[in-house]
Design an enzyme around this catalytic site. Structure first.
Site, PDB file in Angstrom:
ATOM      1  N   SER A  86       0.858  -1.179   0.000  1.00  0.00           N
ATOM      2  CA  SER A  86       0.000   0.000   0.000  1.00  0.00           C
ATOM      3  C   SER A  86       0.893   1.226   0.000  1.00  0.00           C
ATOM      4  O   SER A  86       1.900   1.278   0.713  1.00  0.00           O
ATOM      5  CB  SER A  86      -0.895   0.011   1.247  1.00  0.00           C
ATOM      6  OG  SER A  86      -1.464   1.291   1.437  1.00  0.00           O
ATOM      7  N   LYS A  87       0.546   2.202  -0.793  1.00  0.00           N
ATOM      8  CA  LYS A  87       1.347   3.431  -0.843  1.00  0.00           C
ATOM      9  C   LYS A  87       1.284   4.185   0.477  1.00  0.00           C
ATOM     10  O   LYS A  87       2.085   5.075   0.724  1.00  0.00           O
ATOM     11  CB  LYS A  87       0.882   4.322  -2.001  1.00  0.00           C
ATOM     12  CG  LYS A  87       1.214   3.730  -3.366  1.00  0.00           C
ATOM     13  CD  LYS A  87       0.806   4.634  -4.504  1.00  0.00           C
ATOM     14  CE  LYS A  87       1.152   3.988  -5.855  1.00  0.00           C
ATOM     15  NZ  LYS A  87       0.770   4.839  -6.995  1.00  0.00           N
ATOM     16  N   ARG A  88       0.330   3.807   1.320  1.00  0.00           N
ATOM     17  CA  ARG A  88       0.211   4.449   2.639  1.00  0.00           C
ATOM     18  C   ARG A  88       1.048   3.732   3.700  1.00  0.00           C
ATOM     19  O   ARG A  88       1.135   4.179   4.836  1.00  0.00           O
ATOM     20  CB  ARG A  88      -1.260   4.492   3.063  1.00  0.00           C
ATOM     21  CG  ARG A  88      -2.122   5.395   2.198  1.00  0.00           C
ATOM     22  CD  ARG A  88      -3.551   5.440   2.708  1.00  0.00           C
ATOM     23  NE  ARG A  88      -4.192   4.139   2.570  1.00  0.00           N
ATOM     24  CZ  ARG A  88      -4.794   3.724   1.459  1.00  0.00           C
ATOM     25  NH1 ARG A  88      -4.802   4.488   0.384  1.00  0.00           N
ATOM     26  NH2 ARG A  88      -5.371   2.523   1.398  1.00  0.00           N
ATOM     27  N   ASP A  89       1.638   2.598   3.322  1.00  0.00           N
ATOM     28  CA  ASP A  89       2.454   1.827   4.257  1.00  0.00           C
ATOM     29  C   ASP A  89       3.815   2.502   4.402  1.00  0.00           C
ATOM     30  O   ASP A  89       4.638   2.474   3.495  1.00  0.00           O
ATOM     31  CB  ASP A  89       2.624   0.398   3.737  1.00  0.00           C
ATOM     32  CG  ASP A  89       3.428  -0.477   4.684  1.00  0.00           C
ATOM     33  OD1 ASP A  89       3.839   0.031   5.755  1.00  0.00           O
ATOM     34  OD2 ASP A  89       3.656  -1.654   4.357  1.00  0.00           O
TER      35      ASP A  89
END
Length: 492
Positions: free
Chosen positions: A254-257
């Site tokens: 996830s790019k939010r990880d």
């Protein structure tokens, strides 16, 4: 292969170059070069709401740094441009109009609210949401009524009924899709801008793309694209859908990880070498026939084939990347690694923003001291921090070393040798330590460990003579004198 291989990487300018995108670009690049073909970089910028200012320039910059040079793009014109989707709107309109004229596409006047309600109703019935075909057969008077309301239309592709579409995939084998489960899909929005699934077909056809190598998340788009190829009578390219890259926990990235660095620009800024990142990403999903892991770009080009690309997801192992980058750092000229490390030392306030010749030479020698253990350039600020501390801090392990009974004699003898040296070099420091050994009778750990700890605060480190030389005589004398003056306090 019978015809000239042409492949493409077509990112959207919605952010930085993700490592998954970089791997897709790399596989396309290696495939093209292996077959003596062309590699095209195209910008798919039709999703204007998600486009980010300057993202296009950063994508190109990251790809160039990464080493996947291209044959055609926005900055290297071929005969099939333009290479930005938004510069090709007139081309798309011609093909959209043709489908509408032939009855293979139609105007849809459904509002977003109506479409949402339709989707929710299908979900409530336990059905897979898809467009119902409400506007497939609108009477002229109904069209006029919609226009009178001020409605604008999108264009939907008329999906053939009761058809099976087969994707012959180089990686996944034969994949089948039923047309009845898809539903008529939008190929042009009300503002006339085409959707991805339409634009990509027109671009790939006109740019003579022979092979589409991309992430498996695009596999579900492929039947829609095959329908459009079929509608125009175009020959479809060959497809290869590469499995996902998973995080170390085996989960989809996830790019939010924030636990994993995910963008090429970040690796560049941390001081990773592009050839190391290329080598590492090539092995995420592709395996050579031989059991080794270090490959030059030329070797990757020579050995790459889609037949060796795995169906299974690859795990992103940062420890392996660090090991690989360390290998390349050790092989590189010290001047190159210094150029990567010095900006980090300047940013940390360890070095002035402008270096004179002597300062640069000193900094280069500091980098050389740690080059063998650097995993990436940014680590230099922590490894070399001992050169920039005003006072040495001694932890319990260091204090235990300095509390040995022979330490005062060793420190005093070393101090005397230091202040009487005519020249201060690694060689003269080595001779000074030999003299201390003769005077005190101490050797090995009893001699060298206290000297290292007294001057650096560390029980282990790089070459002692070179470390003491780079610290400078004044700093070393001061730190040795401090231990002599405070031995009783330290030894408590």
């Amino acid at each position: 292969m019978s015809k000239q291989v042409r492949v493409r990487f077509a990112p959207s300018p919605t952010g930085h170059l993700h490592i998954g995108g970089a791997r897709s670009a790399l596989f396309n690049y290696l495939f093209a070069r292996h077959h003596g073909g062309d590699f095209i970089v195209r910008i798919e910028d039709t999703d204007r709401k998600r486009n980010v200012e300057e993202a296009e320039a950063k994508l190109i910059e990251s790809l160039r740094w990464f080493g996947t040079e291209w044959d055609e793009s926005i900055d290297k014109d071929g005969s099939v441009g333009p290479y930005r989707s938004m510069d090709r709107l007139d081309i798309y309109k011609e093909y959209i109009d043709k489908l509408v004229e032939e009855g293979k596409a139609y105007h849809c006047y459904c509002t977003e609210e109506e479409l949402n309600a339709e989707r929710e109703a299908m979900k409530a019935r336990g059905e897979t949401p898809r467009y119902s075909g409400k506007c497939r057969h609108l009477a002229p008077e109904q069209i006029e009524a919609y226009k009178a309301e001020g409605r604008t239309s999108s264009i939907r592709f008329r999906v053939p009924e009761n058809r099976e579409y087969i994707v012959h995939d180089h990686i996944r084998g034969e994949v089948k899709f039923e047309s009845n489960g898809i539903g008529d899909f939008v190929i042009a929005r009300p503002d006339g801008i085409p959707t991805y699934n339409f634009a990509v077909v027109i671009d790939d056809y006109l740019m003579k793309i022979t092979h589409v190598i991309r992430g498996e998340e695009h596999l579900s788009n492929t039947p829609r694209q095959l329908m459009i190829y079929e509608a125009f009578g175009f020959e479809a390219p060959e497809f290869a859908h590469v499995a996902l890259i998973l995080n170390p926990d085996g989960k989809k990235m996830s790019k939010r990880d924030e636990s994993l660095i995910q963008f090429v620009e970040q690796y560049r800024d941390l001081g990773y070498l592009p050839e190391a990142l290329m080598n590492f990403l090539a092995l995420l999903g592709w395996s050579p026939e031989e059991e080794r892991e270090i490959f030059t770009r030329e070797e990757l080009i020579d050995k790459f084939s889609l037949s060796r690309v795995s169906k299974s997801p690859a795990i992103f192992d940062i420890h392996k990347l660090n090991w690989m980058n360390n290998h390349y750092i050790k092989q590189a000229p010290v001047e190159r690694i210094a150029e990567l490390c010095i900006p980090h030392m300047q940013k940390a306030g360890q070095l002035p923003q402008k270096l004179n010749e002597d300062q640069y030479e000193w900094a280069k020698q500091v980098v050389a001291l740690y080059q063998e253990q650097l995993q990436y350039a940014a680590e230099i600020t922590g490894l070399a921090s001992l050169f920039f501390e005003n006072e040495v801090q001694y932890d319990e392990e260091a204090k235990a070393v300095l509390s040995d009974e022979q330490v005062p004699d060793v420190m005093k003898a070393f101090h005397e040798e230091l202040v009487t040296l005519k020249e201060y070099t690694p060689d003269t420091i080595k001779e000074a330590l030999k003299a201390v050994q003769k005077v005190t009778g101490q050797k090995g750990k009893k001699l060298f460990m206290p000297v290292r700890v007294a001057t650096t605060g560390l029980t282990h480190g790089r070459d002692l003579n070179q470390t003491l030389f780079l610290l400078g005589r004044d700093k070393v004398v001061s730190r040795v004198q401090n231990v002599i003056n405070n031995y009783e306090k330290i030894a408590k």
